[in-house]
Design an enzyme around this catalytic site. Structure first.
Site, PDB file in Angstrom:
ATOM      1  N   GLY D 124       0.827  -1.357  -0.102  1.00  0.00           N
ATOM      2  CA  GLY D 124       0.324   0.214   0.241  1.00  0.00           C
ATOM      3  C   GLY D 124       0.562   1.417  -0.433  1.00  0.00           C
ATOM      4  O   GLY D 124       1.050   1.693   1.029  1.00  0.00           O
ATOM      5  N   SER D 126       1.363   3.517  -3.493  1.00  0.00           N
ATOM      6  CA  SER D 126       0.737   4.231  -4.335  1.00  0.00           C
ATOM      7  C   SER D 126      -0.960   4.655  -4.109  1.00  0.00           C
ATOM      8  O   SER D 126      -1.412   4.102  -2.995  1.00  0.00           O
ATOM      9  CB  SER D 126       0.450   3.763  -5.725  1.00  0.00           C
ATOM     10  OG  SER D 126       1.778   3.583  -6.433  1.00  0.00           O
ATOM     11  N   GLU D 240      13.258  -5.552  -4.310  1.00  0.00           N
ATOM     12  CA  GLU D 240      12.082  -5.792  -5.283  1.00  0.00           C
ATOM     13  C   GLU D 240      13.559  -6.686  -6.751  1.00  0.00           C
ATOM     14  O   GLU D 240      14.549  -6.188  -6.403  1.00  0.00           O
ATOM     15  CB  GLU D 240      12.156  -4.244  -6.131  1.00  0.00           C
ATOM     16  CG  GLU D 240      11.822  -3.368  -5.228  1.00  0.00           C
ATOM     17  CD  GLU D 240      10.451  -2.958  -6.066  1.00  0.00           C
ATOM     18  OE1 GLU D 240       9.282  -3.156  -6.768  1.00  0.00           O
ATOM     19  OE2 GLU D 240       9.999  -2.249  -4.923  1.00  0.00           O
ATOM     20  N   THR D 369       9.567   3.475 -12.396  1.00  0.00           N
ATOM     21  CA  THR D 369       9.299   3.829 -13.801  1.00  0.00           C
ATOM     22  C   THR D 369      10.151   4.067 -14.733  1.00  0.00           C
ATOM     23  O   THR D 369      11.419   4.306 -13.742  1.00  0.00           O
ATOM     24  CB  THR D 369       8.415   5.181 -13.773  1.00  0.00           C
ATOM     25  OG1 THR D 369       9.375   5.985 -13.575  1.00  0.00           O
ATOM     26  CG2 THR D 369       6.941   5.330 -13.020  1.00  0.00           C
TER      27      THR D 369
END
Lengths: 336, 391, 336, 391
Positions: D124, D126, D240, D369
């Site tokens: 949780g 974004s 990640e 991104t």
């Protein structure tokens, strides 16, 4: 898995880098144009034993690759990759080699008695040429008599007349002449890929330094996001290129399964990455990038030239496809 | 919609083409290539004699009153011919700027001599620390009675060695915002204190650094207001010919197609029959048409009385970026033989693709870098908020 | 030279745009998925006489192009380009046409009794197919019976069985069936190019609006230089694409020299520009770009699908090369 | 240098591959494709049973103490198999973060249940106004005695509908710099006040919006210090898995090659024999190897005890950008038949290239991104001055 240089390789790298920094400075590189050869640089490498270091099993292609990368980074005006590969080929043909003699090989088979645009051909005493299915050792006579055509990369290219001068037939210990030439060509691809990585990273470094120093609109242009993103993509591509070149060399040294494909992949990708890096760096220099007195134009011209001296890069990719996916089916009749 | 040119434009184009076919000889092209000076006095004065230096000018200046469409056709044909016409472009730009911002004396004495082909100009904007950020100009001009004393240095003063005047941006007030303390001069190149150092470039073109040491010029050489130099710059920018490179793109493609049609691979097949070659040639051809149309759109807007600021910028950006991409693709199709330089026996496509590959790189820099162009299009064309990093 | 729409064309554009805004809103476009057809939109265009407007010489392809561009901008779920082109083709075959009937054409010749993936084929009452060198008018029976495969563009594609249903032979007034089909296909290319420009500009507009509104790090993301430069390149490409599509349509209307090349150039370039614009805009939306409820994914999928329904874009470029540089020489023997 | 993997890594890889070949059935893959939920409880618990959820963990947590190289082999094989493993990735990330920043109670009660495959987590971070700028987080957590009361909304809470915990970033202090007023919680999903709204995406994946209304959690669910949430975020980022998409790139290319080898054009030639097809397949193959090497380099650095921050970012950036380029090229070679979706009779390559073309687009967004990645590489890798426009 070990992706670092060995201690010996680090020492070799540092030695060679120091040597090139002194003897193959940008001024010397420029002074060696248009021919693209500096005898003092050659002598230095010969004194270090580089041309034959991997010819007698004493060193690996990975060791030569360390030198090639530094040579690319400094644009050292010597056909060291060609010499190293040719000396290995000659050794496989039980032909004696030495460090002093400048040797090279024709990348493409001779046609009509001529090997066109042989890299290092303008300065080599001995040239190995594949002609009519045979491997020939051609001694084309004094270099002064050879035509060294002005060219994009200011490289010592020459057309070698295989009907003139002295020549002798080479007999490979194992494998056919064609196979041995192909093997040498893949070694050339892998080492030139490494050379191109050196060139590309040096070009990127020039660009990065320039944008850190150069101020416009009150800030370093390296703080502009469009500049940053462009350089980040190139740094990534060059890291990938370095790994690919290293792996290509390793597959050849170890005769690993990828030996049939990685040299061609590395040559293709490293060439593209180096060319993109040199072009971007040139453009980030603004008008200065085009001035002969700035170094980046030296890299820019050589990046393209080093790829193109073998073949149209698209044709190389199609050749790679043959290795990856097997040859084109010829049984069915006419094409499109 | 109508994409055909009016008959008078086509007629003018045919006239220009015939003239250029006669006067832009191989010798003229070779000389420009050899010297790197993209200006040929012989051709320049022949063009002046035809009235084409002043073709777009009103009759009162001896001009032919040609429309923007006719002028675009003229420019296009000049570049298609391979003529060395950088000088003509700069001269025209300076003359047009003088017409708007010049004094009566300047209009009377300088413009006619430019239009008659008698004198040549060069541009003194860029400095070592003022490239895209041209307003960072540090060359100082200090008033001394009716005279100004100029000290400084300019980069990329192309054609300085052939020019009679330098259109010189100077700083006259260091104490105000950088755009507000600039003044423009048209300085005779024979004024004592000007020194020219040649600069050779990768593309073969010669440019110069010019040094100004206690250069004294009369106030009548000032163009525009004191501290009003930025406004003069903006006027001059309008007259940059942004679609000029289209002609060079066409020459490049024609050269590559001719080569690929005659060259054969080891199997005896024409190179142009290779799908990978065909694909790249076709892609270059498409880009050429886009460049052509973007250029003509800007000319057409000007003919309609509109100001094609963003549209001209798009033409410049697209054409030069395409030019580089095409040169990159087309030298590749030549393979190793494409490396030989012009003049070398047996050079593929006579070495012109190699020469173009080097030359074209500069086109995304001068006349506004691609980065500057993109900023203009983003802010003025798309209305995006001003980038915090570009100005 | 006149690069502006005529007064009538501007009026047509405004009328059609108003109509689409009302009847082909993004909600309606989404509701029409997966089939990709909305009968109300078709009826509206039929009421305006669009499907046959250029069939009887009353209007030009340029007029249809005005509609096509708005249809692309709104992703209007109707095969209006196909219908307009087909009605012209039928008229050239002296076959009566009307606005109500949904008609289309198979882009590729039928093989094995089947015309594959005919655009609008899932909803057309009449389909013109080139089969065995003949032009056939196929009435494939009730649309309910046709298989409309789910596809990337949510377009009403279908495979048409030309051996089933009613069919009749069409006889072109001049030219061969093959030539007339080729002519129709070029008209389709030019008008679809215009449709793609509409789509691309709408996608760019979505992206531009989004980056003006969306704030991150305290500023609109549209103030980031990397975002600005990307959008500036796309705006430039789309302006070029619009001019190229307009010129392609004009060459067909006036039978100008470029008529043989510009439709294929426009289709190729406009498709690429539209696809790039839609992809960039999608990515500038961040995670939102992928949500089905945001509109940009509708554009993204259709941009690629509209190019691909004809052929591999690389194959189209090679086909264009045939037109630009002449056919491949076949006299010399085997190729690579 | 040595590019071969140690025997124990190859042995582990072979073991994993054999397991996956058995358990990642077509049914598992089809179910994930149909539901858009990239998590399969059956597979997940089978993997837990093999001890592979905790493979990289020390023995005290029941782990196998596998090296970073072995873990990279595991990840690679999972993605090569086509297994839906998003859930495993998130669970592993949360567990690793708890190991570093969690309380003893959290380590004791939550980690074992994650590693046993019993519970699943979701992220949780974004919010509608906090995407790349995740520190702009506005979801409020207010202390109330031993409890916190949470109100707000999170975007892209993928797997929320399967998860037992949400790793929730909240704002606990609105009066300090934005990075300094954040606190992380691990909130049980069955806490009253949490609502889940499904979000369907172009790629077919399901994600969610989660709403938090007066959600009360005990302070023991807080991870890290009060107002120390940013530090916890930074810990979590390290875990990640950035090279995961390499396996998907390989599946894509294999699918396209298999298709091109069997499909024939109108002249009966195999599509793979077309030079234009061969060129694109070869290009994709080269990119795959680069992606592979960049991923392994990061794993190797980790195995050597280095922190591959920039290098992992490069692997992520390159692999996902290459993935999209390859999907774009490879759907093109399929031509019109490539448009049919998976499940349609006669779909070229069974529709998987079409599905991939849609799916791959999201990979340059989540997990950082491309723009964020480029900024990290430019600043941390190249040492460029901080961009004024990115932070």
């Amino acid at each position: 898995m070990d992706l670092a240089l060995s201690g010996e390789q680090e020492a070799l790298r540092d030695t060679v880098a120091r040597f090139f920094s002194k003897v193959a400075s940008a001024e010397r590189v420029r002074a060696a144009e248009p021919l693209g050869f500096d005898a003092a640089v050659w002598r230095g490498l010969a004194d270090m034993g580089v041309p034959t270091m991997a010819a007698d099993g004493g060193a690996t292609l990975a060791d030569v690759s360390v030198v090639a990368r530094e040579a690319g980074a400094h644009l050292a005006p010597v056909p060291i990759v060609e010499a190293a590969v040719t000396n290995r080929l000659l050794t496989r043909c039980a032909h004696a080699v030495d460090d002093t003699t400048v040797r090279t090989l024709a990348l493409r088979p001779a046609t009509g008695g001529r090997a066109a645009l042989v890299p290092g051909g303008a300065v080599a005493a001995e040239v190995v040429v594949l002609g009519g299915g045979d491997l020939l050792l051609v001694r084309p006579g004094p270099t002064g008599e050879r035509r060294a055509p002005a060219n994009l990369g200011s490289a010592p290219l020459a057309d070698i007349d295989i009907t003139a001068g002295r020549r002798s037939l080479l007999t490979p210990a194992d494998g056919s002449a064609v196979d041995e030439h192909a093997r040498a060509l893949d070694e050339w691809r892998a080492l030139t890929a490494s050379w191109l990585v050196g060139l590309g990273r040096a070009a990127l470094d020039l660009g990065v330094s320039y944008v850190k120093d150069r101020r416009q609109f009150g800030v370093p242009i390296g703080s502009f996001q469009a500049v940053q993103h462009r350089l980040a993509d190139l740094a990534t591509a060059l890291d990938g290129a370095a790994l690919l070149a290293d792996k290509a060399v390793w597959t050849l040294d170890t005769d690993a399964p990828g030996a049939a494909t990685f040299p061609a992949m590395a040559f293709s990708y490293c060439g593209e990455a180096a060319q993109r890096a040199a072009a971007a760096s040139l453009h980030l220099h603004g008008g200065y990038g085009f001035m002969e007195e700035y170094d980046i134009q030296l890299h820019f011209r050589r990046a393209k030239a080093a790829r193109l001296v073998l073949a149209d890069p698209c044709r190389e990719l199609v050749g790679l496809a043959d290795r990856l996916f097997g040859p084109v089916e010829t049984s069915t009749g006419a094409g499109r | 919609m109508d994409f055909s040119l009016p008959p008078e434009v086509e007629a003018f184009r045919a006239e220009v083409r015939a003239f250029l076919a006669e006067h832009v000889t191989d010798e003229v092209i070779e000389r420009a290539h050899a010297t790197g000076t993209m200006h040929d006095w012989g051709l320049h004065r022949q063009m002046a004699a035809e009235g084409w230096l002043s073709a777009g000018w009103p009759a009162e200046f001896g001009g032919q009153g040609r429309s923007p469409l006719e002028m675009n056709a003229l420019t296009e044909e000049m570049y298609l011919s391979g003529a060395p016409v950088d000088g003509l472009g700069v001269a025209s730009l300076v003359a047009h700027t003088l017409l708007i911002d010049g004094t009566d004396w300047q209009k009377r004495t300088v413009i006619p001599r430019i239009l008659s082909g008698e004198v040549m100009c060069c541009l003194g904007y860029s400095e070592p620390d003022a490239g895209s950020d041209v307003a960072a100009c540090a060359t100082r001009a200090v008033r001394d009675g009716d005279e100004w004393v100029i000290n400084g240095q300019k980069m990329f003063t192309t054609l300085a060695h052939e020019a009679h005047y330098v259109f010189l941006l100077t700083r006259t007030n260091p104490d105000v915002a950088k755009h507000e303390g600039l003044t423009m001069f048209l300085v005779p190149m024979d004024t004592p204190g000007i020194e020219i150092t040649p600069v050779h470039t990768m593309g073969g073109e010669r440019t110069n650094i010019t040094f100004y040491t206690d250069v004294r010029v009369d106030d009548r050489h000032r163009v525009g207001e004191v501290d009003g130099g930025w406004k003069v710059m903006m006027t001059a920018l309008v007259f940059e010919r942004n679609s000029a490179w289209y002609g060079e793109c066409v020459r490049l493609l024609d050269t590559a197609v001719a080569w690929a049609t005659s060259a054969r691979d080891a199997d005896g097949r024409r190179l142009i029959d290779d799908p990978l070659v065909r694909e790249r040639l076709a892609r270059a051809a498409v880009g050429n048409e886009v460049a052509n149309l973007l250029g003509w759109r800007a000319a057409w807007m000007a003919a309609e009385g509109q100001l094609p600021g963003v549209e001209g910028t798009m033409a410049k950006l697209f054409t030069t970026e395409h030019y580089q991409q095409a040169a990159d693709d087309l030298i590749d199709i030549l393979g190793p033989e494409g490396l030989r330089r012009h003049g070398e026996p047996g050079a593929a496509a006579d070495g012109w693709v190699e020469a173009t590959y080097r030359h074209c790189q500069v086109t995304t820099i001068y006349g506004g870098t691609s980065e500057v162009c993109r900023g203009i299009i983003a802010e003025r064309g798309l209305g995006l908020p001003r980038s915090r990093s570009s100005r």
